[in-house]
Design an enzyme around this catalytic site. Structure first.
Site, PDB file in Angstrom:
ATOM      1  N   CYS A   1      47.014  56.060  44.483  1.00  0.00           N
ATOM      2  CA  CYS A   1      47.144  55.999  43.028  1.00  0.00           C
ATOM      3  C   CYS A   1      48.536  55.634  42.582  1.00  0.00           C
ATOM      4  O   CYS A   1      48.734  55.173  41.470  1.00  0.00           O
ATOM      5  CB  CYS A   1      46.753  57.333  42.404  1.00  0.00           C
ATOM      6  SG  CYS A   1      47.918  58.657  42.795  1.00  0.00           S
TER       7      CYS A   1
ATOM      8  N   PHE B   1      40.466  38.218  38.340  1.00  0.00           N
ATOM      9  CA  PHE B   1      39.217  37.611  38.807  1.00  0.00           C
ATOM     10  C   PHE B   1      39.436  36.157  39.233  1.00  0.00           C
ATOM     11  O   PHE B   1      38.648  35.269  38.883  1.00  0.00           O
ATOM     12  CB  PHE B   1      38.129  37.688  37.736  1.00  0.00           C
ATOM     13  CG  PHE B   1      37.537  39.061  37.573  1.00  0.00           C
ATOM     14  CD1 PHE B   1      36.887  39.684  38.624  1.00  0.00           C
ATOM     15  CD2 PHE B   1      37.645  39.733  36.363  1.00  0.00           C
ATOM     16  CE1 PHE B   1      36.349  40.953  38.483  1.00  0.00           C
ATOM     17  CE2 PHE B   1      37.108  41.006  36.196  1.00  0.00           C
ATOM     18  CZ  PHE B   1      36.452  41.616  37.263  1.00  0.00           C
ATOM     19  N   ALA B   2      40.528  35.924  39.963  1.00  0.00           N
ATOM     20  CA  ALA B   2      40.808  34.578  40.462  1.00  0.00           C
ATOM     21  C   ALA B   2      39.852  34.279  41.611  1.00  0.00           C
ATOM     22  O   ALA B   2      40.017  34.777  42.724  1.00  0.00           O
ATOM     23  CB  ALA B   2      42.256  34.471  40.915  1.00  0.00           C
ATOM     24  N   ARG B   3      38.866  33.502  41.318  1.00  0.00           N
ATOM     25  CA  ARG B   3      37.826  33.143  42.283  1.00  0.00           C
ATOM     26  C   ARG B   3      37.682  31.622  42.318  1.00  0.00           C
ATOM     27  O   ARG B   3      38.132  30.942  41.388  1.00  0.00           O
ATOM     28  CB  ARG B   3      36.489  33.792  41.889  1.00  0.00           C
ATOM     29  CG  ARG B   3      36.569  35.299  41.646  1.00  0.00           C
ATOM     30  CD  ARG B   3      36.804  36.064  42.926  1.00  0.00           C
ATOM     31  NE  ARG B   3      37.120  37.471  42.679  1.00  0.00           N
ATOM     32  CZ  ARG B   3      36.206  38.419  42.455  1.00  0.00           C
ATOM     33  NH1 ARG B   3      34.919  38.110  42.416  1.00  0.00           N
ATOM     34  NH2 ARG B   3      36.589  39.672  42.266  1.00  0.00           N
ATOM     35  N   PRO B   4      37.037  31.082  43.338  1.00  0.00           N
ATOM     36  CA  PRO B   4      36.861  29.627  43.373  1.00  0.00           C
ATOM     37  C   PRO B   4      36.193  29.116  42.095  1.00  0.00           C
ATOM     38  O   PRO B   4      35.120  29.553  41.713  1.00  0.00           O
ATOM     39  CB  PRO B   4      35.958  29.421  44.592  1.00  0.00           C
ATOM     40  CG  PRO B   4      36.279  30.575  45.488  1.00  0.00           C
ATOM     41  CD  PRO B   4      36.523  31.738  44.560  1.00  0.00           C
ATOM     42  N   GLY B   5      36.895  28.226  41.406  1.00  0.00           N
ATOM     43  CA  GLY B   5      36.331  27.579  40.236  1.00  0.00           C
ATOM     44  C   GLY B   5      36.610  28.258  38.905  1.00  0.00           C
ATOM     45  O   GLY B   5      36.331  27.678  37.850  1.00  0.00           O
TER      46      GLY B   5
END
Length: 295
Positions: free
Chosen positions: A131, A272-276
């Protein structure tokens, strides 16, 4: 994911030898039984090591962290700076590392004024990887004031996607074990220049910060962004802001407090850095919302 092997092995053990800098490896092999296929199979799996690491300042133990036993010099410097123990890297005069029977002791010699401040504010913070606030003395001490980061452009979508695509290439321990976080420094085009790994997301970021400052000094965080393989907690924002990181990109979500603290710091926060795709949380004239791109 376990990788079955035909050769059996004895149960893995780690021995921390007494004396200076006898550290265990960052991973080891253990025997496993794999289920879920046509029939059970025995084999070997490579797992990440995790050891107690004591941060000792001028002979006084201040914090014990559960960490991967690699890049601990970077960890010590980064932790000392992001926790406000040091104001500048030149206030760390010396560092010795000792492997004890029950963990690793990182013993630092720091400037007298820093040590006096540390003694005044000293608290027990065992287990910060979870934490980050265990042992804080009061609610007033839970969230430190956050400074403003230098103004600068946020990375565009192409840069974020480029860095995200290549992050795994800079996470060999994660590739071997599936148990570690990564933190990477990327330039404005999304090229990764430096990365560090650890079982704890805070530790990985501290290691990256220590490595960058050790190698590049005051220009360590100019013209680029930090990418982390975790969620963006408020403490990840605070640690980044403390050394002037303008943009923090996380592969998972940001907390509401992290978003508010990033706004105070003038930091661009992306999650939420995701492909695309990715999500940019900041709003207002200083951080205009990019137009959506139809896929």
């Amino acid at each position: 994911m376990p990788r079955p092997s035909s050769s059996p092995a004895a149960a893995a053990t780690v021995t921390l030898a007494s004396g200076p800098d006898h550290r265990p490896p960052a991973s080891c092999e253990v025997p496993v039984n794999v289920y879920g296929g046509i029939r059970p199979a025995s084999g070997l799996d490579r797992v990440a090591e995790e050891v107690p690491v004591a941060m000792v300042y001028n002979g006084i133990s201040h914090a014990v962290m559960m960490a991967s036993p690699c890049d601990l010099e970077d960890f010590a410097l980064g932790f000392s700076l992001t926790e406000g123990i040091l104001d500048r890297p030149d206030q760390l005069f010396g560092l010795d590392m000792y492997a004890r029977e029950d963990g690793i002791s990182v013993e630092m010699h720091i400037a007298g004024d820093c040590f006096a401040r540390l003694r005044e504010q000293r608290r027990n913070m065992t287990g910060r990887t979870g934490c980050g606030l265990c042992g804080t003395e009061s609610l007033a001490h839970a969230i430190r004031p956050i400074g403003r980061v230098p103004a600068g452009p946020a990375p565009d979508d192409a840069a974020v996607q480029r860095a995200l695509k290549n992050l795994r290439c800079y996470q060999p321990l994660q590739e071997q074990t599936g148990a570690t976080h990564g933190a990477a420094w990327c330039d404005n085009e999304g090229r990764i220049h430096q990365a560090r790994e650890d079982v704890g997301r805070h530790n990985a970021l501290d290691k990256l910060i220590g490595a960058r400052i050790r190698d590049h000094g005051p220009t360590a965080f100019d013209n680029g962004f930090v990418l982390v393989s975790s969620r963006a907690s408020f403490e990840m924002v605070h640690k980044s802001a403390s050394v002037g990181v303008r943009t923090l990109v996380a592969v998972s979500a940001a907390t509401a407090l992290a978003i508010r603290e990033a706004d105070k710091a003038g930091m661009t926060l992306i999650g939420f850095a995701r492909p695309g795709r990715h999500v940019r949380y900041n709003r207002g004239d200083e951080f205009p919302v990019e137009e959506s791109i139809d896929e």
